[in-house]
Design a protein around this motif. Structure first.
Motif, PDB file in Angstrom:
ATOM      1  N   GLU A 168     -43.862  35.434  -9.220  1.00 11.85           N
ATOM      2  CA  GLU A 168     -42.406  35.545  -9.237  1.00 11.85           C
ATOM      3  C   GLU A 168     -41.990  36.280 -10.510  1.00 11.85           C
ATOM      4  O   GLU A 168     -42.570  36.068 -11.579  1.00 11.85           O
ATOM      5  N   ALA A 169     -40.992  37.142 -10.399  1.00 10.67           N
ATOM      6  CA  ALA A 169     -40.585  37.963 -11.538  1.00 10.67           C
ATOM      7  C   ALA A 169     -39.075  38.036 -11.628  1.00 10.67           C
ATOM      8  O   ALA A 169     -38.385  38.170 -10.615  1.00 10.67           O
ATOM      9  N   ASP A 170     -38.574  37.942 -12.850  1.00  5.47           N
ATOM     10  CA  ASP A 170     -37.144  38.140 -13.087  1.00  5.47           C
ATOM     11  C   ASP A 170     -36.803  39.618 -13.194  1.00  5.47           C
ATOM     12  O   ASP A 170     -35.635  40.003 -13.026  1.00  5.47           O
ATOM     13  N   PHE A 171     -37.828  40.433 -13.477  1.00  2.13           N
ATOM     14  CA  PHE A 171     -37.576  41.858 -13.677  1.00  2.13           C
ATOM     15  C   PHE A 171     -38.886  42.600 -13.459  1.00  2.13           C
ATOM     16  O   PHE A 171     -39.954  42.124 -13.853  1.00  2.13           O
ATOM     17  N   VAL A 172     -38.805  43.779 -12.828  1.00  2.00           N
ATOM     18  CA  VAL A 172     -39.993  44.591 -12.535  1.00  2.00           C
ATOM     19  C   VAL A 172     -39.726  46.027 -12.968  1.00  2.00           C
ATOM     20  O   VAL A 172     -38.646  46.574 -12.724  1.00  2.00           O
TER      21      VAL A 172
END
Length: 499
Positions: A168-172
């Motif tokens: 899971e990522a808040d920003f990519v």
């Protein structure tokens, strides 16, 4: 200010490493996903085939990387990078012959791509909250609300030696380069495909690495460190090799990269053809330099050189939590040495936007894309200014034939005018250096009244045969070592008279 727990960078090349530096101060953890196993030292790897060719690190790129990683330039020089002044340290063949040697406003740090990336990796390894996962392949993105105003990217899928994984990522940040599949994954999730602007001028270039002789064993006439041979302006009959752009490019470790490139012409693919072709370029100095050196590589040829701009900035509803840096958004003809510097500038721009961000929503993405568009427009227009003049060019940005012929007819003489005026007038030299280093647009330079005045003065004086600095020295002879900087010759003559 921390904006989230996890940020993920797709790709661990120069663009991805710069992006990691930009993200480190704003997320608890930054994960870089890289397909290759990264070497500890300065070595070639599969994911960066262009590392075998010369790479200029422009001044804008030096500053951007230095802002992201303080001490980068000092570390690069300590590792073997060469801090040189091209106008004094390069023999430059343009127009009818060699240019004069004189002090200029531009300096550069020379080094191989593998050295630049090694120093960048060392800097990233010094960031406590950045982890680089090697030997993994990114296979997709998880998203929500694809194509809607509230849609965005929420995570990354990838495959490692242990199997499939998801984070899971808040920003990519997409730094996967020219071959990035992120646009396909977004389209599958519901976002429209971005418009893509292209122009491929069929540039091919080929390089071979050499060990230089020790300084004591070099000829007395070999004052230069860098050799540049521009394509001939002659429109009559001449060997095809006179159309080549040629570099004998110094790098760390007392080595040089011999490189020949062309627009739309066949290039040598093996060592024997490489050596024979080198003997037919515009000056014998190139082949003579190679003859004095020891080859340490095979011949490396590259054809993937088209300009390509994926216009994510034009999406009405850009995905939240995703931005692009480097070739994944805008790839340039590598001849123009804009790639690393543009990627680093985008990463620095990202850091600045993150520092002012309240939320990482679609509005943040739209603001960043708009600012990035302005940044990328400068190198893009520079690339177009030359590549659009070639009859072999194909793509969406190919001009109607009458305009292409106009660009072809005007671009060469215009470039020679600017180069000539830069030899004689400091103001033109300063602004031309800014344009070359992506610190100023070509349009801004050409609208500057002082630059225009210098160009007019130079053109008038040239018509009268009154040059301040000589040029056009015989390309079949050695380039002149004389320092034609203002005051240099007078100082030399005064010293000689005193003796």
């Amino acid at each position: 200010m921390r904006l989230g727990k996890t940020a993920v960078v797709l790709g661990g090349s120069a663009a991805g490493l710069c992006a990691a530096g930009a993200l480190a101060g704003h997320f608890d953890r930054v994960l870089v996903l890289e397909r290759d196993e990264l070497p500890a030292g300065a070595e070639h790897r599969r994911g960066v085939p262009q590392s075998k060719h010369p790479h200029f690190l422009l001044n804008s790129g030096r500053r951007a990387i230095g802002a992201l990683f303080p001490g980068f330039e000092d570390d690069l020089i300590a590792a073997g990078g060469l801090h040189l002044m091209p106008s004094m340290d390069a023999a430059y063949l343009d127009g009818e012959g060699w240019s004069a040697r004189k002090r200029g406003s531009m300096t550069m740090v020379y080094g191989s791509r593998i050295l630049i990336e090694r120093v960048l990796r060392d800097k990233v390894r010094g960031l406590a909250n950045v982890v680089v996962r090697e030997g993994v392949t990114v296979t997709g993105l998880s998203t929500r609300g694809g194509g809607t105003a509230g849609g965005g990217v929420t995570g990354v899928d990838f495959t490692a030696s242990t199997g499939d994984e998801h984070i899971e990522a808040d920003f990519v940040v997409d730094a996967l380069g020219r071959g990035s599949s992120v646009g396909d994954w977004l389209a599958a999730a519901g976002w429209p495909r971005p418009e893509i602007q292209t122009l491929d001028a069929k540039v091919t270039y080929t390089s071979r690495w050499y060990d230089l002789p020790a300084p004591a064993r070099r000829p007395a006439s070999w004052w230069w460190r860098h050799l540049v041979i521009m394509p001939t302006p002659d429109k009559g009959e001449h060997p095809a090799e006179h159309e080549f752009l040629v570099n004998f490019f110094p790098i760390e470790g007392n080595r040089a990269i011999a490189c020949m490139g062309s627009w739309g012409l066949e290039m040598p693919r093996n060592t024997e053809a490489f050596v024979e072709t080198a003997r037919r370029v515009r000056t014998p100095l190139f082949a003579a330099a190679m003859d004095r050196c020891a080859p340490v590589s095979e011949v490396h040829l590259t054809r993937s050189t088209g300009n390509k701009w994926r216009r994510y900035d034009r999406l009405r509803t850009p995905p939240a939590g995703l931005v692009f840096v480097g070739d994944s958004i805008c790839a340039f003809n590598p001849f123009y040495a804009q790639g690393i510097s543009s990627a680093a500038a985008s990463a620095l721009l990202l850091r600045d936007h993150l520092a002012r961000a309240g939320r990482l929503d679609a509005k943040f993405s739209a603001r960043f894309f708009a600012a990035q568009r302005k940044l990328l427009r400068v190198p893009w227009r520079l690339a177009m200014a030359r590549d659009q003049g070639y009859a072999c060019a194909v793509g969406t940005e190919r001009l109607p034939e009458w305009r292409r012929r106009l660009v072809e007819a005007v671009s060469g003489p215009a470039f020679s005018l600017v180069v000539g005026a830069a030899r004689e007038y400091d103001v033109v030299d300063e602004h031309f250096a800014k344009v070359f280093n992506l610190d100023e647009s070509l349009g801004d330079m050409m609208r500057n009244p002082r630059v225009l005045a210098g160009l007019v003065r130079y053109r008038v004086r040239a018509a009268l045969g009154k040059h301040r600095v000589p040029f056009g020295f015989d390309p079949q002879a050695e380039p002149p070592a004389t320092d034609y900087s203002p005051g240099a010759r007078e100082s030399t003559e005064t010293t000689a008279a005193a003796r």
